[in-house]
Design a protein around this motif. Structure first.
Motif, PDB file in Angstrom:
ATOM      1  N   ILE A   1       0.853  -1.192   0.000  1.00 33.30           N
ATOM      2  CA  ILE A   1       0.000   0.000   0.000  1.00 33.30           C
ATOM      3  C   ILE A   1       0.888   1.242   0.000  1.00 33.30           C
ATOM      4  CG2 ILE A   1      -0.229   0.139   2.533  1.00 33.30           C
ATOM      5  CD1 ILE A   1      -3.171   1.045   2.028  1.00 33.30           C
ATOM      6  N   TYR A   2       0.517   2.196  -0.834  1.00 37.09           N
ATOM      7  CA  TYR A   2       1.218   3.477  -0.894  1.00 37.09           C
ATOM      8  C   TYR A   2       0.843   4.290   0.343  1.00 37.09           C
ATOM      9  CZ  TYR A   2       2.924   7.846  -3.023  1.00 37.09           C
ATOM     10  OH  TYR A   2       3.589   9.013  -3.299  1.00 37.09           O
ATOM     11  N   VAL A   3       1.804   4.982   0.905  1.00 38.23           N
ATOM     12  CA  VAL A   3       1.587   5.647   2.187  1.00 38.23           C
ATOM     13  C   VAL A   3       0.458   6.679   2.118  1.00 38.23           C
ATOM     14  CG1 VAL A   3       3.330   7.451   1.822  1.00 38.23           C
ATOM     15  CG2 VAL A   3       2.785   6.690   4.152  1.00 38.23           C
ATOM     16  N   GLU A   4       0.292   7.351   0.966  1.00 38.59           N
ATOM     17  CA  GLU A   4      -0.784   8.323   0.832  1.00 38.59           C
ATOM     18  C   GLU A   4      -2.154   7.650   0.870  1.00 38.59           C
ATOM     19  OE1 GLU A   4      -0.870  11.638   0.750  1.00 38.59           O
ATOM     20  OE2 GLU A   4       1.276  11.721   1.166  1.00 38.59           O
ATOM     21  N   ASP A   5      -2.238   6.432   0.356  1.00 37.50           N
ATOM     22  CA  ASP A   5      -3.498   5.695   0.438  1.00 37.50           C
ATOM     23  C   ASP A   5      -3.824   5.306   1.876  1.00 37.50           C
ATOM     24  OD1 ASP A   5      -4.665   5.702  -2.053  1.00 37.50           O
ATOM     25  OD2 ASP A   5      -3.620   3.914  -2.754  1.00 37.50           O
TER      26      ASP A   5
ATOM     27  N   ILE B   1     -17.509  -0.862   4.439  1.00 41.20           N
ATOM     28  CA  ILE B   1     -18.035  -0.223   5.649  1.00 41.20           C
ATOM     29  C   ILE B   1     -17.697   1.250   5.709  1.00 41.20           C
ATOM     30  CG2 ILE B   1     -17.801  -0.177   8.173  1.00 41.20           C
ATOM     31  CD1 ILE B   1     -17.564  -3.209   8.109  1.00 41.20           C
ATOM     32  N   VAL B   2     -16.478   1.593   5.310  1.00 38.70           N
ATOM     33  CA  VAL B   2     -15.998   2.966   5.473  1.00 38.70           C
ATOM     34  C   VAL B   2     -16.161   3.788   4.194  1.00 38.70           C
ATOM     35  CG1 VAL B   2     -13.919   4.336   5.960  1.00 38.70           C
ATOM     36  CG2 VAL B   2     -14.427   2.298   7.318  1.00 38.70           C
ATOM     37  N   GLY B   3     -16.151   3.134   3.048  1.00 39.19           N
ATOM     38  CA  GLY B   3     -16.282   3.866   1.795  1.00 39.19           C
ATOM     39  C   GLY B   3     -14.968   4.318   1.188  1.00 39.19           C
ATOM     40  N   TRP B   4     -13.868   3.796   1.713  1.00 42.15           N
ATOM     41  CA  TRP B   4     -12.531   4.174   1.202  1.00 42.15           C
ATOM     42  C   TRP B   4     -12.205   3.392  -0.061  1.00 42.15           C
ATOM     43  CZ3 TRP B   4      -8.372   0.553   1.349  1.00 42.15           C
ATOM     44  CH2 TRP B   4      -7.125   1.078   0.966  1.00 42.15           C
ATOM     45  N   GLN B   5     -11.473   4.040  -0.970  1.00 40.33           N
ATOM     46  CA  GLN B   5     -10.969   3.376  -2.155  1.00 40.33           C
ATOM     47  C   GLN B   5      -9.505   3.764  -2.346  1.00 40.33           C
ATOM     48  OE1 GLN B   5     -12.367   1.247  -4.361  1.00 40.33           O
ATOM     49  NE2 GLN B   5     -14.371   1.195  -3.349  1.00 40.33           N
ATOM     50  N   PRO B   6      -8.602   2.797  -2.557  1.00 36.92           N
ATOM     51  CA  PRO B   6      -7.203   3.146  -2.820  1.00 36.92           C
ATOM     52  C   PRO B   6      -7.070   3.831  -4.176  1.00 36.92           C
ATOM     53  CG  PRO B   6      -7.539   0.793  -3.158  1.00 36.92           C
ATOM     54  CD  PRO B   6      -8.823   1.326  -2.592  1.00 36.92           C
ATOM     55  N   ALA B   7      -6.149   4.777  -4.260  1.00 35.94           N
ATOM     56  CA  ALA B   7      -5.946   5.540  -5.501  1.00 35.94           C
ATOM     57  C   ALA B   7      -4.687   5.134  -6.244  1.00 35.94           C
ATOM     58  CB  ALA B   7      -5.896   7.035  -5.183  1.00 35.94           C
ATOM     59  N   PHE B   8      -3.764   4.425  -5.572  1.00 29.22           N
ATOM     60  CA  PHE B   8      -2.466   4.113  -6.146  1.00 29.22           C
ATOM     61  C   PHE B   8      -2.219   2.610  -6.153  1.00 29.22           C
ATOM     62  CE2 PHE B   8      -2.147   8.375  -4.461  1.00 29.22           C
ATOM     63  CZ  PHE B   8      -1.368   9.073  -5.374  1.00 29.22           C
ATOM     64  N   ARG B   9      -2.029   2.037  -7.328  1.00 32.59           N
ATOM     65  CA  ARG B   9      -1.446   0.706  -7.402  1.00 32.59           C
ATOM     66  C   ARG B   9       0.071   0.852  -7.303  1.00 32.59           C
ATOM     67  NH1 ARG B   9      -4.765  -3.427  -9.586  1.00 32.59           N
ATOM     68  NH2 ARG B   9      -6.834  -3.075  -8.715  1.00 32.59           N
ATOM     69  N   LEU B  10       0.777  -0.259  -7.295  1.00 32.23           N
ATOM     70  CA  LEU B  10       2.217  -0.220  -7.117  1.00 32.23           C
ATOM     71  C   LEU B  10       2.898   0.666  -8.158  1.00 32.23           C
ATOM     72  CD1 LEU B  10       4.820  -1.155  -5.752  1.00 32.23           C
ATOM     73  CD2 LEU B  10       4.727  -3.234  -7.162  1.00 32.23           C
TER      74      LEU B  10
ATOM     75  N   VAL C   1      -6.067  -3.482   4.889  1.00 35.48           N
ATOM     76  CA  VAL C   1      -6.128  -2.545   3.773  1.00 35.48           C
ATOM     77  C   VAL C   1      -4.971  -2.854   2.827  1.00 35.48           C
ATOM     78  CG1 VAL C   1      -7.292  -0.680   5.034  1.00 35.48           C
ATOM     79  CG2 VAL C   1      -4.803  -0.810   5.059  1.00 35.48           C
ATOM     80  N   ASP C   2      -5.142  -2.505   1.568  1.00 40.32           N
ATOM     81  CA  ASP C   2      -4.068  -2.694   0.582  1.00 40.32           C
ATOM     82  C   ASP C   2      -4.378  -1.823  -0.623  1.00 40.32           C
ATOM     83  OD1 ASP C   2      -5.347  -4.469  -1.680  1.00 40.32           O
ATOM     84  OD2 ASP C   2      -6.000  -5.368   0.203  1.00 40.32           O
ATOM     85  N   ASP C   3      -3.591  -1.976  -1.685  1.00 36.62           N
ATOM     86  CA  ASP C   3      -3.751  -1.100  -2.843  1.00 36.62           C
ATOM     87  C   ASP C   3      -4.802  -1.570  -3.831  1.00 36.62           C
ATOM     88  OD1 ASP C   3      -2.555  -3.238  -4.100  1.00 36.62           O
ATOM     89  OD2 ASP C   3      -0.856  -2.107  -4.904  1.00 36.62           O
ATOM     90  N   GLY C   4      -5.519  -2.640  -3.507  1.00 38.19           N
ATOM     91  CA  GLY C   4      -6.592  -3.110  -4.367  1.00 38.19           C
ATOM     92  C   GLY C   4      -6.188  -4.141  -5.390  1.00 38.19           C
TER      93      GLY C   4
END
Length: 321
Positions: free
Chosen positions: A188-192, A293-302, A213-216
């Protein structure tokens, strides 16, 4: 105009905590951040950020940190050490102390613990065990807290020091990695990760849950995928030579490093326990429940995360030297 609520933050001078601090600050939250005073350490001056000197052994500082706050984000942790005690002092007992301080408030703040995916396998190392015990410590005061635990996998991005040596090597065209096949892991990217914290604050949900959590990237990565992606970003698309390091050799170096650390008094990163962590077969996360549950989505893949990091740090300077 209403005054923004105050958040308490630990670990704000570290790699992950610093990213969380800047994201919270940019989003308009007022932040009270705990830091350990040291020679040469000057916390960044930011509007709306109050720096409070102290540490997790200081009950007075912890009480002042969490007083009248909307939420506590506990990010502080130890990742280097030679013994169980080195890790437990902060990762277990420090978590218990700040959780107790929060629970003592008349109106208890929400509590978010940034743990680690390593807590899923506490038998592997002192670090992994300490993160699991920290989660248990938080749960022991759960009756008076609305708590949530986030378990990130390997975190990378600007300011990272753990994965930096590997990416520097890739930028030069070679990659020393543990021998053996079949290992898969998430990243996971730190900004995510910082974004996940913001979405948790907005959602006011997920209490009593332990979330990965992870980058998706479904199913995570293997080393071949990482080298292909990192080669495109860090080595101009040229092939990256894979240099397998026998696990037996890694263990030998780890035992020597551990013995040296005890003799010379430094906190080692590479230990026998760390070798067990990095050669573990399955560090794949599943962030679906947290996203739902939270509605978060990661924005950055590796690839996107490495490209962003490449632009901001010494990864790019490696290829110019």
């Amino acid at each position: 105009m209403s005054i923004p609520a105050v958040l308490a933050l630990t670990g704000a001078t570290g790699f992950v905590g610093r990213s969380i601090l800047f994201r919270l600050n940019a989003a308009g939250w007022r932040v009270r951040a705990l830091y350990r005073p040291r020679n040469g350490r000057t916390p960044p001056e930011l509007p709306g950020v109050e720096w409070l000197p102290g540490d997790l052994d200081d009950d007075a500082a912890l009480n002042a940190l969490v007083a009248d706050t909307h939420a506590v984000i506990h990010c502080a942790g130890v990742v280097r050490g030679a013994s169980r005690a080195d890790f437990d002092r902060v990762n277990e007992r420090g978590t218990l102390r700040i959780a107790q301080a929060a629970a003592r408030q008349t109106q208890s703040p929400r509590f978010l613990l940034i743990s680690s995916l390593a807590a899923r396998a506490p038998e592997l190392s002192h670090y992994a065990g300490s993160k699991w015990r920290g989660e248990c410590a938080l749960k022991s005061v759960a009756e008076n807290l609305r708590w949530t635990v986030i378990r990130p996998p390997a975190v990378f991005g600007p300011g990272d020091r753990e994965l930096l040596p590997l990416f520097r090597s890739i930028a030069r065209g070679y990659a020393p990695i543990p021998a053996g096949a079949g290992r898969r892991f998430s990243m996971i990217y730190v900004e995510d990760l910082a974004g996940a914290v913001l979405e948790w604050l907005k959602a006011d949900a997920g209490y009593g849950g332990v979330f990965e959590v992870d980058d998706g990237c479904v199913g995570g990565y293997d080393w071949g995928m990482v080298l292909d992606i990192a080669g495109r970003v860090l080595h101009s698309g040229a092939p990256v030579r894979r240099i397998p390091i026998p696990v037996a050799l890694l263990n030998l170096v780890a035992y020597m490093n551990l013995a040296s650390s005890r003799l010379l008094g430094y906190a080692p990163m590479l230990t026998p326990g760390k070798v067990k962590e990095i050669t573990h077969a399955d560090w794949v996360s599943d962030s679906e429940e947290f996203m739902r549950i939270v509605g978060w989505q990661p924005a950055f893949r590796l690839e996107q995360g490495l490209a962003s990091t490449f632009e901001k740090t010494e990864y790019s300077r490696v290829t110019r030297s």
